[in-house]
Design a protein around this motif. Structure first.
Motif, PDB file in Angstrom:
ATOM      1  N   LEU A   1       8.441  51.352 -47.864  1.00  0.00           N
ATOM      2  CA  LEU A   1       9.125  50.368 -48.855  1.00  0.00           C
ATOM      3  C   LEU A   1       7.965  49.232 -49.363  1.00  0.00           C
ATOM      4  O   LEU A   1       8.446  48.829 -50.536  1.00  0.00           O
ATOM      5  N   PHE A   2       7.124  48.906 -48.665  1.00  0.00           N
ATOM      6  CA  PHE A   2       6.337  47.702 -49.179  1.00  0.00           C
ATOM      7  C   PHE A   2       5.219  48.324 -49.991  1.00  0.00           C
ATOM      8  O   PHE A   2       4.084  47.266 -50.392  1.00  0.00           O
ATOM      9  N   ASP A   3       4.856  49.642 -50.061  1.00  0.00           N
ATOM     10  CA  ASP A   3       3.558  50.201 -50.253  1.00  0.00           C
ATOM     11  C   ASP A   3       2.452  49.263 -49.646  1.00  0.00           C
ATOM     12  O   ASP A   3       1.331  48.739 -50.414  1.00  0.00           O
ATOM     13  N   ALA A   4       2.591  49.476 -48.338  1.00  0.00           N
ATOM     14  CA  ALA A   4       1.393  48.551 -47.738  1.00  0.00           C
ATOM     15  C   ALA A   4       0.351  49.189 -47.023  1.00  0.00           C
ATOM     16  O   ALA A   4       0.456  50.680 -47.109  1.00  0.00           O
ATOM     17  N   GLU A   5      -0.674  48.557 -46.696  1.00  0.00           N
ATOM     18  CA  GLU A   5      -1.879  49.576 -45.810  1.00  0.00           C
ATOM     19  C   GLU A   5      -1.406  49.725 -44.273  1.00  0.00           C
ATOM     20  O   GLU A   5      -1.679  50.807 -43.973  1.00  0.00           O
ATOM     21  N   ASN A   6      -0.763  48.805 -43.675  1.00  0.00           N
ATOM     22  CA  ASN A   6      -0.516  49.037 -42.247  1.00  0.00           C
ATOM     23  C   ASN A   6       0.688  48.372 -41.945  1.00  0.00           C
ATOM     24  O   ASN A   6       1.085  47.139 -42.697  1.00  0.00           O
ATOM     25  N   ALA A   7       1.189  48.278 -40.731  1.00  0.00           N
ATOM     26  CA  ALA A   7       2.258  47.254 -40.120  1.00  0.00           C
ATOM     27  C   ALA A   7       1.980  47.155 -38.737  1.00  0.00           C
ATOM     28  O   ALA A   7       1.726  48.331 -38.116  1.00  0.00           O
ATOM     29  N   VAL A   8       1.830  46.063 -38.400  1.00  0.00           N
ATOM     30  CA  VAL A   8       1.361  45.835 -36.942  1.00  0.00           C
ATOM     31  C   VAL A   8       2.638  44.921 -36.175  1.00  0.00           C
ATOM     32  O   VAL A   8       3.273  43.887 -36.802  1.00  0.00           O
ATOM     33  N   LEU A   9       2.995  45.475 -35.075  1.00  0.00           N
ATOM     34  CA  LEU A   9       4.035  45.003 -34.284  1.00  0.00           C
ATOM     35  C   LEU A   9       3.474  43.871 -33.321  1.00  0.00           C
ATOM     36  O   LEU A   9       2.669  44.160 -32.438  1.00  0.00           O
ATOM     37  N   HIS A  10       4.006  42.870 -33.083  1.00  0.00           N
ATOM     38  CA  HIS A  10       3.731  41.766 -32.336  1.00  0.00           C
ATOM     39  C   HIS A  10       4.867  41.520 -31.463  1.00  0.00           C
ATOM     40  O   HIS A  10       6.206  41.197 -32.041  1.00  0.00           O
ATOM     41  N   GLY A  11       5.145  41.761 -30.363  1.00  0.00           N
ATOM     42  CA  GLY A  11       6.097  41.732 -29.596  1.00  0.00           C
ATOM     43  C   GLY A  11       6.282  40.582 -28.565  1.00  0.00           C
ATOM     44  O   GLY A  11       5.216  40.000 -27.990  1.00  0.00           O
ATOM     45  N   ALA A  12       7.611  40.079 -27.950  1.00  0.00           N
ATOM     46  CA  ALA A  12       7.683  39.194 -26.958  1.00  0.00           C
ATOM     47  C   ALA A  12       7.282  39.873 -25.536  1.00  0.00           C
ATOM     48  O   ALA A  12       8.564  40.194 -25.095  1.00  0.00           O
ATOM     49  N   GLY A  13       6.293  39.994 -25.121  1.00  0.00           N
ATOM     50  CA  GLY A  13       6.089  40.842 -23.994  1.00  0.00           C
ATOM     51  C   GLY A  13       6.205  42.335 -24.293  1.00  0.00           C
ATOM     52  O   GLY A  13       6.377  42.740 -25.476  1.00  0.00           O
ATOM     53  N   ARG A  14       6.079  43.320 -23.593  1.00  0.00           N
ATOM     54  CA  ARG A  14       6.273  44.786 -23.908  1.00  0.00           C
ATOM     55  C   ARG A  14       6.805  45.207 -22.447  1.00  0.00           C
ATOM     56  O   ARG A  14       6.724  44.818 -21.415  1.00  0.00           O
ATOM     57  N   GLU A  15       7.740  46.290 -22.656  1.00  0.00           N
ATOM     58  CA  GLU A  15       8.322  47.243 -21.507  1.00  0.00           C
ATOM     59  C   GLU A  15       7.189  48.260 -21.240  1.00  0.00           C
ATOM     60  O   GLU A  15       6.465  48.788 -22.044  1.00  0.00           O
TER      61      GLU A  15
ATOM     62  N   LEU B   1       6.929  41.732 -37.145  1.00  0.00           N
ATOM     63  CA  LEU B   1       6.195  42.823 -37.673  1.00  0.00           C
ATOM     64  C   LEU B   1       5.409  42.128 -38.840  1.00  0.00           C
ATOM     65  O   LEU B   1       5.687  41.530 -39.809  1.00  0.00           O
ATOM     66  N   GLU B   2       4.092  42.428 -38.773  1.00  0.00           N
ATOM     67  CA  GLU B   2       3.097  41.857 -39.809  1.00  0.00           C
ATOM     68  C   GLU B   2       3.031  43.136 -40.853  1.00  0.00           C
ATOM     69  O   GLU B   2       2.420  43.988 -40.304  1.00  0.00           O
ATOM     70  N   ILE B   3       3.089  42.867 -42.093  1.00  0.00           N
ATOM     71  CA  ILE B   3       3.095  43.947 -43.119  1.00  0.00           C
ATOM     72  C   ILE B   3       1.667  43.597 -43.703  1.00  0.00           C
ATOM     73  O   ILE B   3       1.123  42.765 -44.201  1.00  0.00           O
ATOM     74  N   VAL B   4       0.638  44.440 -43.348  1.00  0.00           N
ATOM     75  CA  VAL B   4      -0.742  44.181 -43.956  1.00  0.00           C
ATOM     76  C   VAL B   4      -0.684  44.787 -45.289  1.00  0.00           C
ATOM     77  O   VAL B   4      -0.589  46.106 -45.749  1.00  0.00           O
ATOM     78  N   ALA B   5      -1.313  43.939 -46.287  1.00  0.00           N
ATOM     79  CA  ALA B   5      -1.590  44.070 -47.554  1.00  0.00           C
ATOM     80  C   ALA B   5      -0.535  44.909 -48.416  1.00  0.00           C
ATOM     81  O   ALA B   5      -0.857  45.908 -49.060  1.00  0.00           O
ATOM     82  N   PRO B   6       0.576  44.289 -48.577  1.00  0.00           N
ATOM     83  CA  PRO B   6       1.615  44.944 -49.157  1.00  0.00           C
ATOM     84  C   PRO B   6       1.535  44.646 -50.793  1.00  0.00           C
ATOM     85  O   PRO B   6       1.244  43.666 -51.242  1.00  0.00           O
TER      86      PRO B   6
END
Length: 410
Positions: free
Chosen positions: A216-230, A245-250
């Protein structure tokens, strides 16, 4: 030292353009460009000496006449920005060592206290010229794109600043990690064991959310930052887990969040679901990841042998409100420091049975290892349900049902 005397000493180093001459007095007076300030100093010098005024026409020993090429640099920047959607930008500059050395020598020798660095004028003047060409606005704090000029090579480099959005995700399928894991055998290079994907697991929450976002954003990558993890084998339901979610170089930026949410939920249907709240920023990532939120779990517990209801109730009452000593569990010892952590069981209660197993709900402080709270992890967690019941006990399934977000707790 009078200004005219300082000007004479500066010009004694060699030919100096009006921009650089003006910059040596860059914080004197107001409403002037350095170019105008430099011409004014030359005129004042000529008047004081009753000599003809001569415009600068040589090669500046400080900057090599860099400022004559501002229009060309602006065109290079505008060309580099084509194809990117942005509203704001900022120009930066890698100052060639020789230019930095030249101007710093003059500052030091003449004790000039009010100069402006070459870098500052380049950033400002190129920025103004780019703004005229593109119609976009310079933003010093949070630009959409940062442009770096390299006068030594003549090249322009652009850094597209990331976009961030905040939401909560639910994970309905067990066996999915939160983030991408490289194959343990090949480290991500691709091998027979991972079917040449480079991945330990076929999918992750990060990828299920990120894939449609990248498109959707024509981005290079997407990185998830969570409040902890299961855990991989745990579901995350109920309120869901807060994430950014960090959208890298959109290359695209004006995408409606409601449309993003709908596309993620469509593409990941039955596996992951998201509810997106708002746009976020990098500073909130640190807040989210460092938050010590309480978490509530629903677990299915198998206990060896018969356990009378009264015995179970007494055991749960014994654990309720207790601070647990937990040495790093064996199952994660390969990737976490081996130490003893103290975490509190805020609440634990029996809510029913399923297939001869007990359904319990546990509310614990962030970092409480739930599986080990039940099993005892061969004595590494004290106390535990198994220790109190004096018989083996284990979690056979675990669901995260509530995770507080930053500033959502008591």
């Amino acid at each position: 030292m009078e200004i005219n005397e300082q000007v004479e000493k500066i010009l004694a180093y060699g030919e100096c353009c009006d921009h650089c001459l003006g910059r040596f007095f860059g914080k004197r007076s107001h409403g002037l460009t350095n170019d105008e300030r430099g011409r004014g100093l030359r005129i004042a010098r000529a008047l004081a000496a009753n000599q003809p005024y001569e415009r600068f026409s040589g090669t500046c020993w400080v900057c090599g006449n860099f400022f004559d090429n501002i229009p060309q640099w602006a065109q290079k920047v505008a060309a580099a920005l084509e194809g990117h959607e942005y509203k704001t930008f900022l120009v930066g500059c890698r100052v060639p060592p020789l230019i930095a050395e030249n101007e710093e020598m003059v500052w030091s020798d003449l004790s000039l206290g009010e100069p402006e660095p070459f870098k500052s004028e380049v950033n400002r003047e190129v920025g103004k010229a780019v703004s005229v060409i593109t119609g976009k606005v310079v933003d010093f704090k949070k630009p959409d794109i940062t442009v770096l000029l390299d006068p030594a090579s003549g090249l322009v480099d652009i850094q597209v600043n990331a976009l961030f959005f905040y939401g909560r995700y639910q994970k309905f399928e067990r066996g999915i990690p939160q983030t991408h894991w490289n194959c343990r055998a090949c480290g991500g290079a691709g091998c027979e064991k991972c079917n040449y994907t480079g991945k330990q697991y076929a999918d992750s929450v990060e990828e299920l959310i990120g894939r449609p976002v990248i498109e959707l954003f024509d981005a290079e990558n997407a990185v998830l930052h969570g409040a902890g993890r299961e855990d991989i084998d745990a579901r995350c339901v109920g309120t869901g887990r807060p994430f950014i979610l960090e959208i890298v170089a959109p290359r695209k930026r004006s995408v409606d969040l409601a449309a993003v949410e709908a596309e993620i939920n469509r593409s990941a249907e039955g596996r992951v679901s998201v509810a997106l709240s708002r746009w976020s920023d990098r500073s909130e990532v640190e807040t989210l990841k460092s938050s010590k939120a309480h978490k509530k779990y629903r677990i299915l517990v198998e206990v060896d042998g018969q356990v009378p209801a009264e015995l179970l109730a007494n055991a749960l009452n014994t654990l309720k409100g207790v601070t647990i000593q937990q040495r790093t569990p064996e199952r994660v010892a390969h990737r976490r420091a081996d130490k003893i952590r103290e975490r509190k069981v805020l609440d634990i209660e029996y809510v029913g049975e399923q297939d001869g197993k007990f359904i319990l709900e546990v509310l614990g402080e962030a970092g409480l290892y739930i599986k080990e709270l039940i099993s005892g992890d061969q004595g590494r967690t004290i106390p535990s349900l198994a220790e109190i019941l004096q018989r083996p006990a284990r979690v056979t399934s675990l669901d995260v049902v509530q995770v507080e977000g930053p500033q959502e707790g008591d």
